[in-house]
Design an enzyme around this catalytic site. Sequence first.
Site, PDB file in Angstrom:
ATOM      1  N   ARG A   1       0.840  -1.207   0.000  1.00 58.00           N
ATOM      2  CA  ARG A   1       0.000   0.000   0.000  1.00 58.00           C
ATOM      3  C   ARG A   1       0.867   1.247   0.000  1.00 58.00           C
ATOM      4  NH1 ARG A   1      -4.193  -0.416   4.774  1.00 58.00           N
ATOM      5  NH2 ARG A   1      -5.752   0.234   3.270  1.00 58.00           N
TER       6      ARG A   1
ATOM      7  N   MET B   1      -2.218   5.795  -6.393  1.00 60.68           N
ATOM      8  CA  MET B   1      -2.481   4.369  -6.349  1.00 60.68           C
ATOM      9  C   MET B   1      -2.634   3.944  -4.892  1.00 60.68           C
ATOM     10  SD  MET B   1       0.004   1.347  -7.511  1.00 60.68           S
ATOM     11  CE  MET B   1       0.554   0.596  -6.018  1.00 60.68           C
TER      12      MET B   1
ATOM     13  N   CYS C   1      -4.142  47.232   3.807  1.00 63.17           N
ATOM     14  CA  CYS C   1      -5.561  47.430   3.509  1.00 63.17           C
ATOM     15  C   CYS C   1      -5.956  46.855   2.154  1.00 63.17           C
ATOM     16  CB  CYS C   1      -5.926  48.910   3.580  1.00 63.17           C
ATOM     17  SG  CYS C   1      -5.061  49.910   2.372  1.00 63.17           S
TER      18      CYS C   1
ATOM     19  N   GLY D   1      -5.504  10.932  -4.843  1.00 59.16           N
ATOM     20  CA  GLY D   1      -5.271  10.757  -6.283  1.00 59.16           C
ATOM     21  C   GLY D   1      -4.233   9.698  -6.597  1.00 59.16           C
TER      22      GLY D   1
ATOM     23  N   ASP E   1      -2.615  47.080  -5.471  1.00 58.27           N
ATOM     24  CA  ASP E   1      -1.778  47.773  -6.452  1.00 58.27           C
ATOM     25  C   ASP E   1      -0.331  47.295  -6.392  1.00 58.27           C
ATOM     26  OD1 ASP E   1      -3.051  49.634  -8.255  1.00 58.27           O
ATOM     27  OD2 ASP E   1      -3.802  50.631  -6.463  1.00 58.27           O
TER      28      ASP E   1
ATOM     29  N   TYR F   1      -1.501  46.073  12.138  1.00 57.37           N
ATOM     30  CA  TYR F   1      -2.895  45.671  11.908  1.00 57.37           C
ATOM     31  C   TYR F   1      -3.101  45.235  10.467  1.00 57.37           C
ATOM     32  CZ  TYR F   1      -3.664  50.166   9.554  1.00 57.37           C
ATOM     33  OH  TYR F   1      -3.597  51.215   8.685  1.00 57.37           O
TER      34      TYR F   1
HETATM   35  C1  PEP Z   1      -4.680  48.558  -2.845  1.00 61.55           C
HETATM   36  O1  PEP Z   1      -4.178  48.932  -3.893  1.00 61.55           O
HETATM   37  O2  PEP Z   1      -4.323  47.548  -2.240  1.00 61.55           O
HETATM   38  C2  PEP Z   1      -5.789  49.326  -2.258  1.00 61.55           C
HETATM   39  C3  PEP Z   1      -6.277  49.006  -1.080  1.00 61.55           C
HETATM   40  O3  PEP Z   1      -6.320  50.302  -3.017  1.00 61.55           O
HETATM   41  P1  PEP Z   1      -7.364  50.064  -4.210  1.00 61.55           P
HETATM   42  O4  PEP Z   1      -7.738  48.630  -4.196  1.00 61.55           O
HETATM   43  O5  PEP Z   1      -8.488  50.966  -3.930  1.00 61.55           O
HETATM   44  O6  PEP Z   1      -6.531  50.467  -5.380  1.00 61.55           O
HETATM   45 MG    MG Z   2      -4.593  50.953  -4.588  1.00 61.49          MG
END
Ligand code: PEP
Ligand code: MG
Length: 918
Positions: free
Chosen positions: A96, A107, A870, A105, A807, A890
């Site tokens: 085995r 044998m 962000c 996936g 970006d 953060y």
């Molecule tokens: C980014 O570029 O990560 C951002 C938060 O800005 P936007 O998505 O508005 O360009």
């Molecule tokens: Mg941006």
Amino acid sequence: MTAHETDKYVYDFAEGNKDLKDLLGGKGANLAEMTNLGLPVPPGFTITTGACQAYLATGREPDGLAGQIEAHLQALEREMGRRLGDPDDPLLVSVRSGARFSMPGMMETVLNVGLNDRSVVGLARQAGGSAGPTASGGSADPTASGGNDRFAWDSYRRLIQMFGKTVCEVPGEEFEHALDEAKRAKGTHDDLDLDADDLRGLVETYKKIFAEHTGREFPQEPREQLDLAIRAVFESWNAERAILYRRQERIPADLGTAVNVVAMVFGNLGPDSGTGVAFTRDPGSGAQGIYGDYLANAQGEDVVAGIRNTVPLQELERLDKTSYDQLLDIMARLEGHYQDLCDIEFTIERGKLWMLQTRVGKRTAAAAFVIAGQLVDEGLIDLDEALHRVNGAQLAQLMFPRFQLDHDVPPVARGIGASPGAASGAVVFTSARAVELAAEGKAVILVRRETNPDDLNGMIAAQGILTSRGGKTSHAAVVARGMGKTCVSGADEIEVNVPAKRFTVGGRTVSEGDVVSIDGTTGKVYLGEVPVVPSEVVQYFEGSLDPAHVDNALVRAVHRIMTHADARRRLAVRTNADTGADAARARRFGAEGIGLCRTEHMFLGDRRELVERLILAATDTDRTDALAALLPLQRQDFVEIFREMAGLPVTVRLIDPPLHEFLPPLEQLAVNVAVAQERGEDVAKEEALLAAVRRMHEENPMLGLRGVRLGLVIPGLFAMQVRAIAEAAVAVTRDGGAACPEIMVPLVGAVQELETVRAEAEKIIAEVVGDSGVEVLIGTMIEVPRAALTAGQIAEAAQFFSFGTNDLTQMGWGFSRDDVEGAFFWRYLELGIFGISPFESIDRDGVGRLIRIAAEEGRAARPGLKLGVCGEHGGDPDSVHFFHEVGLDYVSCSPFRVPVARLEAGRAAIETTGSDSR
Ligand code: PEP
Ligand code: MG
């Protein structure tokens, strides 16, 4: 790789343990563990992943392997008192595969190795000599001779079938057809009705099939059978489906598989034998109890093949109480030992129970939370371990409404699952219509080729969004995820015709008002209504289910683990929100501030006219008037948000997109002007607009006049926004509230850009704030690679950095955010250039490196510099771990992902390197 004579390639089960998965694979390590626990495991040995790696590197078995197998085989023969394939009393073994990570996936197994034309007779005699099946066995009884001919010939035909298929690539259907044919000739559908003579005939047929396809006779030499089976397992590591599976699951390609050689035990010796699978808890719900299936008088592959129906495991109590009690006892021991849900494969051979496999079992998202909570209650694990055992992807799954599991509506199209969840509603093609019907209380699905900021109201009104273009970072996808709204994007089989208010798919036409259902997790699109059930976990986060008072194991477990994650995490979690309503919801979900308030959404709707006036302003006065008209509206937006966030930090980004995004599209304007001219109407205003649109046209708007560049080029624009922010903060504070604004400048690439904007902003802030006590920070996004690489300089002018990873990924890779995912990422994923889109999960090596450099150099220049993220990655589980490692303060993500980020930030904080979270 060189192989040394001295390398140890073979381990007896007694030599291994559960922590040697890298060397012995999951199956081998757990067989060793069970052996050492004194559980009834048939004796055997494991050939290491190292032997497989050496074989794959050189194309031949490493030196020393054959000798080591021989030595272990002899030891096994001594222990069993039989020799492999002995004509009189044969030892048979199973071979085995078993890799580090379970790989369905690959044998699986070759059973009954060691049988040949002579040993089959010995097996029959030997199997028939002992107790033998009882009278109730009916057709399963051995032949009248007192031997067990039927069993022996059945075992032999299974060997040829499995060996032929998995070792020599003989098409499996050929054997299946021959078996069907034998049953037809006998006038039955049941394998058990075939007697010894039938099976002897079938063996002859199978041998012919084998010879036809391989050009050789079925090997009679037992050791050759064994060696070929082992080699086939090595080679199965590189089978196409195994490669594909590894790529999907992001399992490294160079691990290799181990091979387990185990003395055969038989579940098909009669009604006092059988085989089964069991779970120590329900892997679906996590509920405690006995879960599993049993099949009397059968071998494991019969269960998989579904030849006969299994019975619930509880039935075993009636059939064989001794084995049942022993099994329950072993299950309890295994749970206690592994401190987790285990799944088990077992076989009963004439009333004797044998354990063939165990592992920590897979489970649903709900079961993962419930079981982790139960194990804490039982004192088996602590809360850190419970937190480690669940993950954000599971939590996200639990937060979306979903389609009922047993619906039978077939999908008509499939796009990208852009924002999970399940939604049904009447199809509409414009934002206005969506708003209209929603106001009448109708559920609608907004269908577009792709969405743009104009569709925002429609998206808010709709239950879900379906687009025929765009990927996971298209406008529709990003905005829908932000709203927690179901979205399928890039369903390119769908032909959308907005003016005709219909779409076509697979030759069918769907018109406005027709109902469709979309699954934002799988990307599937259905015609008609598929029933949806809501998420209890969201009700809990929303505050409408109180864990102290509801009798719901899942809600209680989620509450407990989330509370612990919050206590443990170092990363704060903020949200991306542009409205008071979003901010309020994010706070209920646990957000500790706003990390990105995108102000451009505040320039839409009835404010568009003011933006047009600003863009078309011919004189300073015109421009100042337009800005003055926008100021109070912006201020009110910020007042609402500051109030909702009640003293928590709010990062407001100054306007980012190119201004022409706020004007009508060029083609539409050109047509309007031409038509109006034809009619002799006054078109002065439209002509001016058209001229402006032409003047402002950009080939690459994402690299054009946007972000900080707008602030530098259009006098007064940023100043108006800064004033609105500062005035709103002062107003809220004067009303007895608290506001902590952080003004963020987008798209900065050079410190001079930031310095210019900052100087102007500081003047305004000083003037507005006066002695109100309001403090306003000024910082920048890091989303242009140059900014990351000159972060030391930029930090001199910035009080905080927030990484705009959307970006930064776009510009770091040179990938257009709105186009690439739907256009060609499938090929990149297929080639393994990346295992997941870098827009979804941070590319640690490239974009991640830019972040590391910026974080280090920024903090070197300005100790204590506040760092956040962000971009969309702020809510992605894997990326959250990376941001924790890099030392950000953060992450910020859409409201619905806030709980996921909280959980993962907690997990990142407790995870020690090398721990296994799979
Ligand atoms: C980014 O570029 O990560 C951002 C938060 O800005 P936007 O998505 O508005 O360009
Ligand atoms: Mg941006």
